[in-house]
Design a protein around this motif. Structure first.
Motif, PDB file in Angstrom:
ATOM      1  N   ALA A   1       7.795   6.121   7.636  1.00  0.00           N
ATOM      2  CA  ALA A   1       6.373   6.462   7.640  1.00  0.00           C
ATOM      3  C   ALA A   1       6.104   7.783   6.927  1.00  0.00           C
ATOM      4  N   TRP A   2       7.023   8.736   7.048  1.00  0.00           N
ATOM      5  CA  TRP A   2       6.762  10.071   6.520  1.00  0.00           C
ATOM      6  C   TRP A   2       7.644  10.435   5.335  1.00  0.00           C
ATOM      7  N   SER A   3       8.411   9.488   4.836  1.00  0.00           N
ATOM      8  CA  SER A   3       9.240   9.751   3.669  1.00  0.00           C
ATOM      9  C   SER A   3       8.381   9.800   2.405  1.00  0.00           C
ATOM     10  N   GLN A   4       8.698  10.739   1.528  1.00  0.00           N
ATOM     11  CA  GLN A   4       8.006  10.860   0.246  1.00  0.00           C
ATOM     12  C   GLN A   4       8.935  10.531  -0.926  1.00  0.00           C
ATOM     13  N   ASN A   5      10.165  10.110  -0.610  1.00  0.00           N
ATOM     14  CA  ASN A   5      11.164   9.823  -1.620  1.00  0.00           C
ATOM     15  C   ASN A   5      11.498   8.332  -1.605  1.00  0.00           C
ATOM     16  N   VAL A   6      11.580   7.725  -2.777  1.00  0.00           N
ATOM     17  CA  VAL A   6      11.811   6.282  -2.865  1.00  0.00           C
ATOM     18  C   VAL A   6      13.144   5.897  -2.236  1.00  0.00           C
ATOM     19  N   TRP A   7      14.203   6.639  -2.567  1.00  0.00           N
ATOM     20  CA  TRP A   7      15.527   6.257  -2.086  1.00  0.00           C
ATOM     21  C   TRP A   7      15.678   6.527  -0.596  1.00  0.00           C
ATOM     22  N   LEU A   8      15.045   7.586  -0.107  1.00  0.00           N
ATOM     23  CA  LEU A   8      15.064   7.825   1.337  1.00  0.00           C
ATOM     24  C   LEU A   8      14.294   6.731   2.064  1.00  0.00           C
ATOM     25  N   SER A   9      13.179   6.312   1.486  1.00  0.00           N
ATOM     26  CA  SER A   9      12.407   5.212   2.078  1.00  0.00           C
ATOM     27  C   SER A   9      13.224   3.929   2.099  1.00  0.00           C
ATOM     28  N   ALA A  10      13.965   3.666   1.019  1.00  0.00           N
ATOM     29  CA  ALA A  10      14.812   2.468   0.972  1.00  0.00           C
ATOM     30  C   ALA A  10      15.901   2.538   2.036  1.00  0.00           C
ATOM     31  N   LEU A  11      16.475   3.728   2.223  1.00  0.00           N
ATOM     32  CA  LEU A  11      17.499   3.892   3.253  1.00  0.00           C
ATOM     33  C   LEU A  11      16.920   3.644   4.645  1.00  0.00           C
ATOM     34  N   CYS A  12      15.730   4.166   4.889  1.00  0.00           N
ATOM     35  CA  CYS A  12      15.076   3.929   6.179  1.00  0.00           C
ATOM     36  C   CYS A  12      14.805   2.446   6.392  1.00  0.00           C
ATOM     37  N   LEU A  13      14.384   1.757   5.336  1.00  0.00           N
ATOM     38  CA  LEU A  13      14.096   0.329   5.474  1.00  0.00           C
ATOM     39  C   LEU A  13      15.359  -0.492   5.696  1.00  0.00           C
TER      40      LEU A  13
ATOM     41  N   ILE B   1       0.839  -1.202   0.000  1.00  0.00           N
ATOM     42  CA  ILE B   1       0.000   0.000   0.000  1.00  0.00           C
ATOM     43  C   ILE B   1       0.872   1.251   0.000  1.00  0.00           C
ATOM     44  N   TYR B   2       1.914   1.232   0.831  1.00  0.00           N
ATOM     45  CA  TYR B   2       2.800   2.386   0.931  1.00  0.00           C
ATOM     46  C   TYR B   2       3.507   2.630  -0.400  1.00  0.00           C
ATOM     47  N   SER B   3       3.944   1.556  -1.031  1.00  0.00           N
ATOM     48  CA  SER B   3       4.647   1.680  -2.307  1.00  0.00           C
ATOM     49  C   SER B   3       3.753   2.299  -3.376  1.00  0.00           C
ATOM     50  N   ALA B   4       2.476   1.912  -3.390  1.00  0.00           N
ATOM     51  CA  ALA B   4       1.573   2.393  -4.441  1.00  0.00           C
ATOM     52  C   ALA B   4       0.960   3.747  -4.112  1.00  0.00           C
ATOM     53  N   ASP B   5       0.461   3.925  -2.891  1.00  0.00           N
ATOM     54  CA  ASP B   5      -0.323   5.113  -2.564  1.00  0.00           C
ATOM     55  C   ASP B   5       0.532   6.294  -2.110  1.00  0.00           C
ATOM     56  N   VAL B   6       1.628   6.028  -1.380  1.00  0.00           N
ATOM     57  CA  VAL B   6       2.453   7.118  -0.864  1.00  0.00           C
ATOM     58  C   VAL B   6       3.566   7.469  -1.841  1.00  0.00           C
ATOM     59  N   LEU B   7       4.280   6.444  -2.334  1.00  0.00           N
ATOM     60  CA  LEU B   7       5.394   6.694  -3.250  1.00  0.00           C
ATOM     61  C   LEU B   7       4.978   6.656  -4.714  1.00  0.00           C
ATOM     62  N   HIS B   8       3.731   6.226  -4.970  1.00  0.00           N
ATOM     63  CA  HIS B   8       3.184   6.187  -6.331  1.00  0.00           C
ATOM     64  C   HIS B   8       4.070   5.364  -7.259  1.00  0.00           C
TER      65      HIS B   8
END
Length: 275
Positions: free
Chosen positions: A153-165, A94-101
């Motif tokens: 949770a609040w990242s809007q950038n794919v690479w920042l989200s990957a770094l957080c994960l 859901i996060y991948s599709a709805d938040v990061l599009h």
């Protein structure tokens, strides 16, 4: 390693075909496991006579784990982290599709990043030579897990989200493996199987309840809010464990001395012996 390679391949397979083929390939992969199990030739172990019932053995294990505060604290923290950390795994699509599009490739990238962090955490633990200091590492890794989950949770950038994960994967792996190591170090040999059964219950038994609550809450309060709540629970758990760490060390010290991990404290000199 499987958490790194599997989700990444799944993202490409979904993009090229559809989700069904991921499950087909996953099912076929179990054939190799079945063949490996059938190929094992182990000597038959002699069954020891059972003096007490299974239920009594189970209750003894629960009582032992609860009364020994270091093992109790580790199991409670592990159960809390497993319960709360499932949010990111359940909500990843859901996060991948709805938040990061994004699409399947984005999902594969995020899942692979979590696996890469877990692999790094496992290699770090493998490089350690002693269990000493694992308590502090558990606190730090749990805080890292919670903080990285909050950032995700609040990242809007794919690479920042990957770094957080990557931080989420590393923190989760180190926390769970370090808890496992400490418990197996401290537990008495005749209680090992029962306590590790409790470890499995804390690790895997709480996760489905976390997934159930996440699935119920997400449509009502939102994906990012659920992830934030999960991160907050993990951080509070780490802080609570940290406040108890000095007392837990004092309780575990005699066990470490008996195992030769810590030296025995020298006995105080008796003044009367010099007379």
């Amino acid at each position: 390693g499987s958490r790194l390679i599997g989700p990444t391949l799944a993202g490409f397979i979904i993009a090229a075909t559809n989700e069904a083929w991921c499950f087909v390939i996953d099912a076929i992969s179990y054939v190799a496991v079945v063949i490996a199990l059938l190929a094992m030739r182990l000597p038959r172990a002699e069954e020891k006579p059972k003096g007490t019932s299974i239920g009594r053995h189970f209750l003894e294990g629960v009582r032992y784990a609860w009364e020994f505060s270091p093992i109790r604290a580790l199991l409670l923290l592990l159960g809390l982290v497993s319960f709360a950390s499932m949010a990111q795994a359940v909500l990843m699509p859901i996060y991948s599709a709805d938040v990061l599009h994004g699409g399947p490739q984005t999902l594969g990238l995020l899942s692979g990043a979590s696996g890469l962090g877990a692999l790094g955490g496992a290699l770090y633990l493998a490089s350690r030579r002693s269990v000493l200091g694992l308590g502090r590492i558990i606190v730090f890794s749990t805080l890292t897990l919670g903080t990285a989950l909050f950032g995700f949770a609040w990242s809007q950038n794919v690479w920042l989200s990957a770094l957080c994960l990557m931080g989420v994967g590393a923190g989760m792996m180190i926390e769970m493996a370090a808890c496992n190591t400490l418990i197996q170090t401290m537990v008495d040999e005749d209680k090992r199987g029962r306590v590790m059964g409790l470890y499995s219950m804390a690790f895997q038994g709480t996760a489905p309840f976390g997934s159930l609550i996440v699935g119920w809450l997400t449509p009502r309060i939102g994906t990012q809010e659920v992830l934030t709540g999960s991160a907050t629970i993990i951080i509070l758990g780490a802080i609570a464990f940290a406040t108890q760490l000095p007392r837990l060390r004092r309780t575990a010290r005699p066990v470490y001395q008996r195992l030769g991990i810590l030296p025995h404290a020298p006995e105080p000199l008796n003044p009367a012996s010099n007379t």
